[in-house]
Design a protein around this motif. Structure first.
Motif, PDB file in Angstrom:
ATOM      1  N   VAL A   1      11.355   1.871   1.592  1.00 47.47           N
ATOM      2  CA  VAL A   1      10.053   1.320   1.218  1.00 47.47           C
ATOM      3  C   VAL A   1      10.196   0.531  -0.076  1.00 47.47           C
ATOM      4  O   VAL A   1      11.135   0.734  -0.845  1.00 47.47           O
ATOM      5  N   ARG A   2       9.242  -0.345  -0.284  1.00 49.92           N
ATOM      6  CA  ARG A   2       9.162  -1.096  -1.536  1.00 49.92           C
ATOM      7  C   ARG A   2       7.847  -0.728  -2.192  1.00 49.92           C
ATOM      8  O   ARG A   2       6.784  -0.909  -1.611  1.00 49.92           O
ATOM      9  N   VAL A   3       7.925  -0.208  -3.388  1.00 49.77           N
ATOM     10  CA  VAL A   3       6.741   0.204  -4.137  1.00 49.77           C
ATOM     11  C   VAL A   3       6.560  -0.781  -5.283  1.00 49.77           C
ATOM     12  O   VAL A   3       7.508  -1.039  -6.027  1.00 49.77           O
ATOM     13  N   GLY A   4       5.370  -1.328  -5.423  1.00 50.79           N
ATOM     14  CA  GLY A   4       5.134  -2.320  -6.464  1.00 50.79           C
ATOM     15  C   GLY A   4       4.107  -1.876  -7.478  1.00 50.79           C
ATOM     16  O   GLY A   4       4.434  -1.388  -8.560  1.00 50.79           O
ATOM     17  N   THR A   5       2.831  -2.021  -7.133  1.00 50.16           N
ATOM     18  CA  THR A   5       1.744  -1.775  -8.077  1.00 50.16           C
ATOM     19  C   THR A   5       1.811  -0.380  -8.681  1.00 50.16           C
ATOM     20  O   THR A   5       1.510  -0.193  -9.856  1.00 50.16           O
ATOM     21  N   ARG A   6       2.239   0.588  -7.926  1.00 52.70           N
ATOM     22  CA  ARG A   6       2.334   1.962  -8.435  1.00 52.70           C
ATOM     23  C   ARG A   6       3.193   2.016  -9.700  1.00 52.70           C
ATOM     24  O   ARG A   6       2.924   2.770 -10.623  1.00 52.70           O
ATOM     25  N   PHE A   7       4.243   1.190  -9.762  1.00 52.02           N
ATOM     26  CA  PHE A   7       5.126   1.195 -10.926  1.00 52.02           C
ATOM     27  C   PHE A   7       4.543   0.444 -12.122  1.00 52.02           C
ATOM     28  O   PHE A   7       5.045   0.578 -13.234  1.00 52.02           O
ATOM     29  N   VAL A   8       3.486  -0.330 -11.918  1.00 52.90           N
ATOM     30  CA  VAL A   8       2.818  -0.983 -13.052  1.00 52.90           C
ATOM     31  C   VAL A   8       2.266   0.081 -13.991  1.00 52.90           C
ATOM     32  O   VAL A   8       2.171  -0.133 -15.199  1.00 52.90           O
ATOM     33  N   ALA A   9       1.944   1.236 -13.459  1.00 55.01           N
ATOM     34  CA  ALA A   9       1.354   2.313 -14.258  1.00 55.01           C
ATOM     35  C   ALA A   9       2.406   3.166 -14.958  1.00 55.01           C
ATOM     36  O   ALA A   9       2.158   4.324 -15.278  1.00 55.01           O
ATOM     37  N   THR A  10       3.576   2.610 -15.213  1.00 52.62           N
ATOM     38  CA  THR A  10       4.606   3.313 -15.985  1.00 52.62           C
ATOM     39  C   THR A  10       4.768   2.628 -17.333  1.00 52.62           C
ATOM     40  O   THR A  10       4.535   1.420 -17.459  1.00 52.62           O
TER      41      THR A  10
ATOM     42  N   THR B   1      -7.027   1.564 -15.625  1.00 50.92           N
ATOM     43  CA  THR B   1      -7.920   0.986 -14.626  1.00 50.92           C
ATOM     44  C   THR B   1      -7.289   1.050 -13.240  1.00 50.92           C
ATOM     45  O   THR B   1      -7.951   1.414 -12.265  1.00 50.92           O
ATOM     46  N   LEU B   2      -6.014   0.708 -13.134  1.00 49.94           N
ATOM     47  CA  LEU B   2      -5.329   0.783 -11.841  1.00 49.94           C
ATOM     48  C   LEU B   2      -5.281   2.207 -11.316  1.00 49.94           C
ATOM     49  O   LEU B   2      -5.513   2.459 -10.132  1.00 49.94           O
ATOM     50  N   ILE B   3      -4.989   3.145 -12.186  1.00 51.77           N
ATOM     51  CA  ILE B   3      -4.901   4.549 -11.772  1.00 51.77           C
ATOM     52  C   ILE B   3      -6.253   5.054 -11.277  1.00 51.77           C
ATOM     53  O   ILE B   3      -6.331   5.786 -10.291  1.00 51.77           O
TER      54      ILE B   3
ATOM     55  N   TRP C   1     -11.986  -5.990 -18.788  1.00 51.67           N
ATOM     56  CA  TRP C   1     -12.203  -6.166 -17.347  1.00 51.67           C
ATOM     57  C   TRP C   1     -11.773  -4.904 -16.633  1.00 51.67           C
ATOM     58  O   TRP C   1     -10.722  -4.820 -16.071  1.00 51.67           O
ATOM     59  N   ARG C   2     -12.623  -3.919 -16.682  1.00 46.82           N
ATOM     60  CA  ARG C   2     -12.277  -2.605 -16.167  1.00 46.82           C
ATOM     61  C   ARG C   2     -13.020  -2.292 -14.884  1.00 46.82           C
ATOM     62  O   ARG C   2     -14.097  -2.781 -14.636  1.00 46.82           O
ATOM     63  N   SER C   3     -12.428  -1.441 -14.105  1.00 45.65           N
ATOM     64  CA  SER C   3     -13.047  -0.959 -12.880  1.00 45.65           C
ATOM     65  C   SER C   3     -13.677   0.385 -13.196  1.00 45.65           C
ATOM     66  O   SER C   3     -13.056   1.224 -13.811  1.00 45.65           O
ATOM     67  N   GLY C   4     -14.877   0.594 -12.776  1.00 48.74           N
ATOM     68  CA  GLY C   4     -15.526   1.873 -13.013  1.00 48.74           C
ATOM     69  C   GLY C   4     -16.556   2.140 -11.948  1.00 48.74           C
ATOM     70  O   GLY C   4     -16.698   1.383 -10.995  1.00 48.74           O
ATOM     71  N   PRO C   5     -17.301   3.234 -12.092  1.00 50.95           N
ATOM     72  CA  PRO C   5     -18.297   3.585 -11.098  1.00 50.95           C
ATOM     73  C   PRO C   5     -19.303   2.460 -10.840  1.00 50.95           C
ATOM     74  O   PRO C   5     -19.749   2.269  -9.724  1.00 50.95           O
ATOM     75  N   GLU C   6     -19.600   1.681 -11.886  1.00 51.73           N
ATOM     76  CA  GLU C   6     -20.570   0.597 -11.702  1.00 51.73           C
ATOM     77  C   GLU C   6     -20.046  -0.480 -10.758  1.00 51.73           C
ATOM     78  O   GLU C   6     -20.794  -1.083 -10.008  1.00 51.73           O
ATOM     79  N   SER C   7     -18.730  -0.708 -10.750  1.00 57.77           N
ATOM     80  CA  SER C   7     -18.175  -1.723  -9.854  1.00 57.77           C
ATOM     81  C   SER C   7     -18.132  -1.225  -8.420  1.00 57.77           C
ATOM     82  O   SER C   7     -18.177  -2.003  -7.492  1.00 57.77           O
ATOM     83  N   ARG C   8     -18.097   0.072  -8.242  1.00 57.75           N
ATOM     84  CA  ARG C   8     -18.055   0.628  -6.886  1.00 57.75           C
ATOM     85  C   ARG C   8     -19.398   0.461  -6.180  1.00 57.75           C
ATOM     86  O   ARG C   8     -19.442   0.287  -4.985  1.00 57.75           O
TER      87      ARG C   8
ATOM     88  N   GLY D   1       0.806  -1.216   0.000  1.00 59.76           N
ATOM     89  CA  GLY D   1       0.000   0.000   0.000  1.00 59.76           C
ATOM     90  C   GLY D   1       0.841   1.269   0.000  1.00 59.76           C
ATOM     91  O   GLY D   1       0.330   2.345   0.296  1.00 59.76           O
ATOM     92  N   ILE D   2       2.108   1.155  -0.328  1.00 60.34           N
ATOM     93  CA  ILE D   2       2.992   2.327  -0.379  1.00 60.34           C
ATOM     94  C   ILE D   2       2.969   2.833  -1.821  1.00 60.34           C
ATOM     95  O   ILE D   2       3.665   2.310  -2.680  1.00 60.34           O
ATOM     96  N   GLY D   3       2.155   3.842  -2.071  1.00 57.29           N
ATOM     97  CA  GLY D   3       2.019   4.325  -3.432  1.00 57.29           C
ATOM     98  C   GLY D   3       1.964   5.839  -3.547  1.00 57.29           C
ATOM     99  O   GLY D   3       1.793   6.372  -4.633  1.00 57.29           O
ATOM    100  N   THR D   4       2.114   6.522  -2.421  1.00 61.88           N
ATOM    101  CA  THR D   4       2.089   7.984  -2.439  1.00 61.88           C
ATOM    102  C   THR D   4       3.250   8.512  -1.604  1.00 61.88           C
ATOM    103  O   THR D   4       3.814   7.793  -0.772  1.00 61.88           O
ATOM    104  N   ALA D   5       3.571   9.784  -1.798  1.00 63.63           N
ATOM    105  CA  ALA D   5       4.624  10.408  -1.005  1.00 63.63           C
ATOM    106  C   ALA D   5       4.262  10.388   0.479  1.00 63.63           C
ATOM    107  O   ALA D   5       5.131  10.195   1.335  1.00 63.63           O
ATOM    108  N   LYS D   6       2.992  10.568   0.800  1.00 67.58           N
ATOM    109  CA  LYS D   6       2.564  10.536   2.207  1.00 67.58           C
ATOM    110  C   LYS D   6       2.765   9.160   2.823  1.00 67.58           C
ATOM    111  O   LYS D   6       3.173   9.045   3.979  1.00 67.58           O
TER     112      LYS D   6
END
Length: 161
Positions: free
Chosen positions: A56-65, A77-79, A151-158, A38-43
């Motif tokens: 820290v170890r950042v994982g999923t955040r780097f998938v969006a590069t 979708t991740l973003i 297979w996307r995440s959107g408002p309908e999945s929320r 869950g380490i994906g922001t500067a905070k």
């Protein structure tokens, strides 16, 4: 040593949240400790370091590069996803039995609704095609075409979860 809490994406074997785990590990060892999950922001980085982590170890955040090679729609979708769009589950078990994953809730819904065993294909580095199986743990890279891209995440999945 890496202290990875349940906030991590992908394969997660632990059952304790990142910061409670980090505190316990720091109390128990006398070596450098890297915080993960869950380490994906500067905070989040600042909080882990303030708690006592050496790094820290950042994982999923780097998938969006771009360099990660993930499919652009998967990156989008991740973003767009929020924490409540994910679930900790053993549903995607093919290839990694008995290892829970943190995944997008919309992926589980789509996999459950899918009829058949092979959802799609991806191209391996050697050019051969690799089947992507329903409830498998394949990486959604740029070579994937067809159904997995939908297979996307959107408002309908929320509102569904």
């Amino acid at each position: 040593m890496v202290a990875q809490g349940t906030g991590a994406g992908g394969h997660v074997r632990g059952t304790v949240g990142t910061f409670p785990l980090l505190g316990d590990v720091l109390d128990a060892v006398s070596m450098p400790v890297r915080s993960a999950g869950g380490i994906g922001t500067a905070k989040a980085v600042a909080a882990a370091l303030a708690t006592g982590a050496d790094s820290v170890r950042v994982g999923t955040r780097f998938v969006a590069t771009y360099e990660a090679g993930a499919h652009p729609e998967y990156m989008a979708t991740l973003i767009a996803a929020r924490a409540e769009d994910t679930v900790y589950t053993g549903a995607f078990h093919l290839g990694w039995p008995d290892v829970p994953l943190r995944v997008l809730r919309s992926c589980i819904t789509a996999a459950e609704a899918f009829q058949g065993d092979q959802v799609d294909e991806a191209v391996r580095l050697d050019g051969t095609r690799m089947p992507i199986l329903r409830f498998g743990t394949a990486v959604v890279d740029r070579t994937v075409t067809g159904l997995l891209r939908q297979w996307r995440s959107g408002p309908e999945s929320r509102s569904a979860g």
